[in-house]
Design a protein around this motif. Structure first.
Motif, PDB file in Angstrom:
ATOM      1  N   ARG A   1      62.731  19.244 -41.810  1.00  0.00           N
ATOM      2  CA  ARG A   1      63.108  19.761 -41.346  1.00  0.00           C
ATOM      3  C   ARG A   1      62.950  21.626 -41.258  1.00  0.00           C
ATOM      4  O   ARG A   1      62.909  22.424 -41.612  1.00  0.00           O
ATOM      5  CB  ARG A   1      64.752  19.058 -41.249  1.00  0.00           C
ATOM      6  CG  ARG A   1      64.546  18.685 -40.236  1.00  0.00           C
ATOM      7  CD  ARG A   1      66.291  18.034 -40.170  1.00  0.00           C
ATOM      8  NE  ARG A   1      67.617  18.091 -41.024  1.00  0.00           N
ATOM      9  CZ  ARG A   1      67.686  16.880 -40.740  1.00  0.00           C
ATOM     10  NH1 ARG A   1      66.971  15.922 -40.696  1.00  0.00           N
ATOM     11  NH2 ARG A   1      68.505  16.621 -42.652  1.00  0.00           N
ATOM     12  N   GLN A   2      63.211  21.624 -43.637  1.00  0.00           N
ATOM     13  CA  GLN A   2      63.023  23.041 -43.539  1.00  0.00           C
ATOM     14  C   GLN A   2      62.026  23.537 -43.840  1.00  0.00           C
ATOM     15  O   GLN A   2      61.730  24.795 -43.832  1.00  0.00           O
ATOM     16  CB  GLN A   2      63.468  22.223 -45.416  1.00  0.00           C
ATOM     17  CG  GLN A   2      64.774  21.991 -45.590  1.00  0.00           C
ATOM     18  CD  GLN A   2      64.956  21.752 -47.046  1.00  0.00           C
ATOM     19  OE1 GLN A   2      64.098  21.845 -47.885  1.00  0.00           O
ATOM     20  NE2 GLN A   2      66.252  21.920 -47.702  1.00  0.00           N
ATOM     21  N   ALA A   3      60.647  22.245 -43.307  1.00  0.00           N
ATOM     22  CA  ALA A   3      59.344  22.900 -43.225  1.00  0.00           C
ATOM     23  C   ALA A   3      59.251  23.453 -41.992  1.00  0.00           C
ATOM     24  O   ALA A   3      59.003  24.779 -42.052  1.00  0.00           O
ATOM     25  CB  ALA A   3      58.178  22.120 -43.691  1.00  0.00           C
ATOM     26  N   HIS A   4      59.827  22.786 -41.003  1.00  0.00           N
ATOM     27  CA  HIS A   4      59.963  23.751 -39.978  1.00  0.00           C
ATOM     28  C   HIS A   4      61.295  24.746 -38.909  1.00  0.00           C
ATOM     29  O   HIS A   4      60.050  25.935 -38.699  1.00  0.00           O
ATOM     30  CB  HIS A   4      59.993  22.060 -38.841  1.00  0.00           C
ATOM     31  CG  HIS A   4      60.250  22.749 -37.384  1.00  0.00           C
ATOM     32  ND1 HIS A   4      61.584  23.017 -36.680  1.00  0.00           N
ATOM     33  CD2 HIS A   4      59.328  22.534 -36.435  1.00  0.00           C
ATOM     34  CE1 HIS A   4      60.949  22.879 -35.467  1.00  0.00           C
ATOM     35  NE2 HIS A   4      59.143  23.124 -35.451  1.00  0.00           N
ATOM     36  N   ASP A   5      61.572  24.663 -40.256  1.00  0.00           N
ATOM     37  CA  ASP A   5      62.969  25.668 -40.004  1.00  0.00           C
ATOM     38  C   ASP A   5      62.207  27.945 -40.499  1.00  0.00           C
ATOM     39  O   ASP A   5      61.708  27.732 -39.886  1.00  0.00           O
ATOM     40  CB  ASP A   5      63.925  25.839 -40.775  1.00  0.00           C
ATOM     41  CG  ASP A   5      64.647  24.648 -39.913  1.00  0.00           C
ATOM     42  OD1 ASP A   5      64.721  24.428 -38.841  1.00  0.00           O
ATOM     43  OD2 ASP A   5      66.007  24.640 -40.630  1.00  0.00           O
ATOM     44  N   GLN A   6      60.452  26.848 -41.704  1.00  0.00           N
ATOM     45  CA  GLN A   6      60.589  28.048 -42.772  1.00  0.00           C
ATOM     46  C   GLN A   6      59.200  28.901 -41.705  1.00  0.00           C
ATOM     47  O   GLN A   6      58.950  30.178 -41.900  1.00  0.00           O
ATOM     48  CB  GLN A   6      60.383  27.438 -44.175  1.00  0.00           C
ATOM     49  CG  GLN A   6      59.094  28.941 -44.420  1.00  0.00           C
ATOM     50  CD  GLN A   6      58.496  27.978 -46.122  1.00  0.00           C
ATOM     51  OE1 GLN A   6      58.779  26.727 -46.604  1.00  0.00           O
ATOM     52  NE2 GLN A   6      57.886  28.608 -47.016  1.00  0.00           N
ATOM     53  N   MET A   7      58.342  27.585 -41.347  1.00  0.00           N
ATOM     54  CA  MET A   7      57.759  28.243 -39.874  1.00  0.00           C
ATOM     55  C   MET A   7      58.136  28.571 -39.238  1.00  0.00           C
ATOM     56  O   MET A   7      57.386  29.783 -38.617  1.00  0.00           O
ATOM     57  CB  MET A   7      57.403  26.698 -39.787  1.00  0.00           C
ATOM     58  CG  MET A   7      56.327  27.268 -38.206  1.00  0.00           C
ATOM     59  SD  MET A   7      54.951  25.207 -37.865  1.00  0.00           S
ATOM     60  CE  MET A   7      56.250  25.251 -36.536  1.00  0.00           C
ATOM     61  N   LEU A   8      59.319  28.611 -38.568  1.00  0.00           N
ATOM     62  CA  LEU A   8      59.798  29.312 -36.829  1.00  0.00           C
ATOM     63  C   LEU A   8      60.198  30.980 -37.690  1.00  0.00           C
ATOM     64  O   LEU A   8      60.179  31.583 -36.818  1.00  0.00           O
ATOM     65  CB  LEU A   8      60.976  28.182 -35.836  1.00  0.00           C
ATOM     66  CG  LEU A   8      60.170  27.015 -35.916  1.00  0.00           C
ATOM     67  CD1 LEU A   8      61.897  26.845 -35.549  1.00  0.00           C
ATOM     68  CD2 LEU A   8      59.282  27.434 -34.518  1.00  0.00           C
TER      69      LEU A   8
END
Length: 279
Positions: A259-266
């Motif tokens: 989730r953290q990696a996805h949020d950072q990508m967004l």
């Protein structure tokens, strides 16, 4: 028409006990199917009656008065939940009724369990494992790891073979392939080489027969005192539960990272092409 349910009440005298034979069990399972019991029910009863056969002495596969009470107490000592023990007793009672021997049945189901089952911590597990290593009990050491490292249950031990160790995975009783971690796999293969086990199950008795559930539990509980771990936590069930809890904890942590990696990508995409930030 003859009642098929009592087709096998064997001509034994009550005090001789009811012999638990494969023929009698097959007739019982067929009777369950005739009475439209679900495949899941038949499968469960098969598992419980196979467990009954395993717990009976090798040279005396008979149920007598008091046999089921003794087995109930043994299962509780090995850490089984009351609901699981009740299911075992219920299956045995049904089999005995089919065979015409109600006098050997066990009544009074155990009350529901209060509170939680004992939970083995990873620190306690490592103390048990360390105690086995310190005492030079290599088979015990590998047994303990089978439940906590490979995630096997007791019935899966017969599938922990030389061939499985070489392949790096074990097919458990449910047909699921269980991964053998590289470190554990190397220990198993080294053990097999030194014990000259070319094929078949690895964790067996000196005579080459599979270990019984009672023997496995006793083998693990021998380290309870030296490891300073309550004996009721030293059993296959608690060790396997630790594996499940550990895998769930790792999965939860990984989910957070995802989730953290996805949020950072967004966030990065938002900076470059977001509506408010775009030009």
């Amino acid at each position: 028409m003859t009642d098929q349910r009592n087709a096998e009440p064997m001509s034994e005298q009550p005090d001789e006990g009811q012999e638990v034979t494969q023929a009698a069990m097959r007739a019982f399972f067929e009777d369950l199917r005739r009475r439209n019991r679900t495949p899941e029910t038949v499968k469960t009863y098969k598992q419980k009656l196979n467990q009954l056969v395993e717990m009976l002495p090798p040279d005396d596969k008979r149920v007598r008065r008091g046999t089921l009470a003794e087995m109930r107490d043994r299962l509780l000592e090995e850490g089984y939940a009351p609901c699981t023990v009740n299911l075992f007793v219920s299956a045995c009672n049904s089999f005995l009724e089919f065979c015409g021997h109600r006098e050997f049945q066990l009544g009074r189901p155990l009350p529901p369990q209060k509170g939680h089952q004992p939970t083995l911590t990873r620190t306690e597990y490592l103390r048990i494992l360390g105690a086995a290593k310190a005492q030079g009990r290599e088979r015990s050491y590998l047994l303990i790891k089978a439940f906590t490292t490979a995630g096997l249950c007791f019935p899966d031990l017969v599938h922990l073979t030389r061939e499985a160790a070489e392949a790096g995975e074990v097919e458990n009783e449910d047909g699921v392939m269980m991964h053998l971690p590289a470190s554990y796999r190397a220990e198993l293969l080294d053990y097999a080489e030194r014990r000259e086990i070319a094929a078949g199950p690895l964790l067996i008795t000196r005579s080459g027969t599979p270990l019984s559930r009672t023997a496995v539990t006793a083998e693990i509980q021998r380290f309870a005192e030296i490891a300073d771990v309550p004996a009721e936590k030293c059993n296959p069930r608690c060790l396997h539960r630790l594996y499940v809890d550990t895998m769930n904890e790792i999965a939860d942590r990984m989910a957070v990272f995802v989730r953290q990696a996805h949020d950072q990508m967004l966030e990065t995409e938002q900076l470059s092409i977001g509506w408010k930030n775009g030009k």
